[in-house]
Design an enzyme around this catalytic site. Structure first.
Site, PDB file in Angstrom:
ATOM      1  CB  CYS A  89      -0.903   0.001   1.217  1.00  0.00           C
ATOM      2  SG  CYS A  89      -1.451  -1.644   1.698  1.00  0.00           S
ATOM      3  CB  CYS A 213     -13.697  -0.867   4.009  1.00  0.00           C
ATOM      4  SG  CYS A 213     -14.287  -1.847   5.404  1.00  0.00           S
ATOM      5  CB  SER A 214     -10.023   2.508   1.312  1.00  0.00           C
ATOM      6  OG  SER A 214      -9.107   1.486   1.601  1.00  0.00           O
ATOM      7  CG  HIS A 339      -5.710   2.107  -0.953  1.00  0.00           C
ATOM      8  ND1 HIS A 339      -4.534   2.728  -1.319  1.00  0.00           N
ATOM      9  CD2 HIS A 339      -5.358   1.137  -0.056  1.00  0.00           C
ATOM     10  CE1 HIS A 339      -3.526   2.157  -0.679  1.00  0.00           C
ATOM     11  NE2 HIS A 339      -3.998   1.192   0.083  1.00  0.00           N
TER      12      HIS A 339
END
Ligand SMILES: [Zn+2]
Lengths: 393, 187
Positions: A89, A213-214, A339
């Site tokens: 990430c 949540c992304s 994301h």
């Protein structure tokens, strides 16, 4: 800084984020057009180095050796350093840190950064499989460990130990989605989420609901970093890298500790502030890694914006919103923008550049912003990466 | 590290399901614009690089004794002979001292739940059928070890922090063995 050359960010741009009808290569081209298409006095031949932040192109686009592919698409022929950076990430920020290190060390003068991920696939189960191999796949992933249940356990412990509430977590999501409504590149640009609506969305991994949540997102972003002597060739308003810090704490979840504290982030933040000769109170805006609402709450605490255990109250009191002491995630965050792993860290830096250049829409502008912090976590919050930028050199 | 006391011969690597049939381009199937259609079997949908379970045959790993023991019902890991540190997962060199003198030790098969959640969607390949399922971090009773595991045979709403769980082993269709936890039977 720690003795190297000073490094400026002079340009940046990004593709639209979302569930995109576009391939990995097409996203690279879109970000290249946006980031490098209209820079004053810029020629593609100027770029001596290229750092491509991409977490899982082998798994998600079935393509490796992606840095030269990106160079070809962008019209660059780097002669100093060309490489891909992978840190799950945080792959995008990892590319920026590498460009910064190369310029600071004198190994590069003009370094391009391109962060990209294509995550929406015809087979989402394959994409989910790739998310589970970010963790120790043989011992954690094999049991069904992906990000949502891990961060759900962090939320469970934080709620138990510090009294953080589902409503406080929804406030993080509400704030970031509201900011995303002023950002046309955001995945949820045109969707509104009230706290009441967020608290009724379905559970994904209890206690986390969908709005905590992304998303799985397609997107790309680019950034141009140069040495001090070249900065004003390309812009009148460069933004300066002032400090950076990183800490890797564990990998297998047996090392995750309490879950309710992230000592690795505390260590990385201390190093970033030390190298920038700043303190948390000096930061005007922060782009932090809100992959889940609970993450942003823990990040307030461990970065030092508020005391330990008070992160839920910090957002509830509006202290991370416009008018608060630090505006957190004015871009819309990962919750509002989506994301795309490799692109996220670069998109955060583009927001910082535009905020410090005062070119963002008023609805999310941090007026008079001088200093900004960017944070990415990766995996199970086992690695933390931070950079500090400022208008002043 | 000690050598395996018996070779584990039960495992095989996942192999292609394809028979040796050959591809025959058939002329009548080819119209003007369309390429010839594939006629051979579509490969196994869960090939090696989408398979989460560790390889356990000593041909592929140096911690085969873990799986040999697990098949016999023992839950084991390595401990460093030099500094006594307990590892998870089993190692071939100690992360604390880099030493290679390690011994296999038994782990407790009971633990208590430190934190838990559930996967209600978005599961990886091979786990979609299991949804919804519970996972958690488990403190093994009497060992300095907190590890992550599936917690089977229960629902999220029936789980509590501090509840007792016990080890359960299971066989994979290809002969490999693995483990998970489940709520303890009353002692
Ligand atoms: Zn040792």
């Amino acid at each position: 800084m720690s003795g190297g050359r000073r490094v400026a960010v002079v340009a940046g741009g990004l593709s639209n984020f979302g569930v995109r009808s576009a391939t990995w290569s097409e996203l690279v081209q879109e970000a290249g057009h946006s980031a490098f298409g209209a820079i004053r006095n810029f020629s593609p031949q100027d770029v001596d180095s290229l750092f491509v932040g991409a977490a899982q192109p082998e798994r998600l686009a079935f393509q490796s050796h992606v840095a030269p592919m990106a160079a070809e698409l962008l019209g660059f022929e780097p002669s100093k350093i060309i490489q891909r950076t992978e840190l799950a990430c945080a792959s995008g920020q990892s590319a920026i840190r590498s460009a910064y290190a190369a310029i600071s060390a004198g190994l590069s003068d003009v370094a391009a950064v391109l962060g990209v991920e294509k995550m929406n696939l015809p087979s989402m189960a394959e994409a989910n499989t790739s998310m589970a191999d970010v963790l120790d796949r043989s011992w954690d992933g094999v049991h069904g460990a992906t990000a949502p249940p891990f961060f759900a356990m962090c939320a469970q412990r934080h709620m138990l130990e510090y009294g953080t509430t589902a409503e406080q977590m929804a406030m993080v999501s509400e704030k970031n989605h509201r900011f995303a409504n002023s950002n046309p590149t955001a995945q949820f640009y045109s969707k509104t989420f009230s706290r009441e609506k967020l608290l009724k969305l379905p559970m994904v991994a209890p206690p986390l609901r969908l709005g905590d949540c992304s998303s799985m997102t397609d997107g790309a972003a680019g950034l141009l970093l140069v040495s001090e002597e070249l900065a004003r060739k390309y812009t009148d308003t460069p933004v300066w890298v002032r400090g950076t810090g990183q800490h890797s704490h564990f990998h297998n979840l047996s090392g995750a500790g309490s879950l309710s504290s992230w000592p690795g982030l505390r260590a990385a933040a201390q190093e970033a502030f030390r190298s920038a000769r700043m303190e948390p109170k000096d930061i005007d805006l922060a782009e932090v890694h809100d992959c889940f609402t609970i993450s942003e709450i823990l990040e307030y605490e461990e970065i030092g914006f508020c005391p330990k255990g008070k992160g839920g109250q910090f957002v509830a009191d509006g202290r991370s919103d416009l008018g608060g002491e630090v505006v957190v995630n004015p871009r819309g965050g990962l919750l509002g923008c989506g994301h795309p792993l490799g692109a996220t860290g670069v998109a955060q830096a583009v927001e910082v550049l535009q905020q410090l250049q005062a070119t963002v829409p008023a609805a999310r502008a941090v007026k008079g912003a001088e200093r900004a912090l960017v944070h990415n976590l990766s995996g199970s919050a086992n690695v933390h990466s931070l950079m500090i930028y400022a208008r002043e050199n | 590290m000690s050598t395996p006391s018996e070779a584990n011969t039960a495992t095989t690597t996942p192999g292609p399901a394809a028979s040796g049939s050959t591809t025959r381009p058939s002329s009548e199937a080819q119209s003007a614009d369309r390429p010839p259609r594939r006629t051979d079997p579509v490969p196994n949908p869960l090939p090696y690089l989408l398979d989460f379970y560790p390889q356990e045959d000593p041909k592929f790993t140096r911690i085969a004794p873990f799986f040999v023991a697990l098949r016999k019902g023992s839950f084991t890991t390595t401990r460093c002979d030099e500094d006594g540190s307990l590892h998870w997962p089993p190692r071939v060199a100690c992360p604390k001292c880099r030493g290679e003198k390690l011994s296999w030790v038994e782990l407790p098969k009971r633990g208590t739940v430190y934190a838990f959640s559930a996967v209600l969607g978005g599961a990886p390949l091979g786990m979609e059928e299991d949804v919804p399922f519970v996972v958690g971090l488990i403190d093994l009773q009497g060992a300095e070890l907190r590890l992550f595991s599936r917690i089977a045979h229960t629902k999220h709403e029936d789980c509590r922090i501090g509840m007792e769980v016990e080890l359960e082993t299971f066989d994979l269709p290809d002969g490999r063995v693995f483990f998970r936890f489940r709520p303890s039977a009353p002692r």
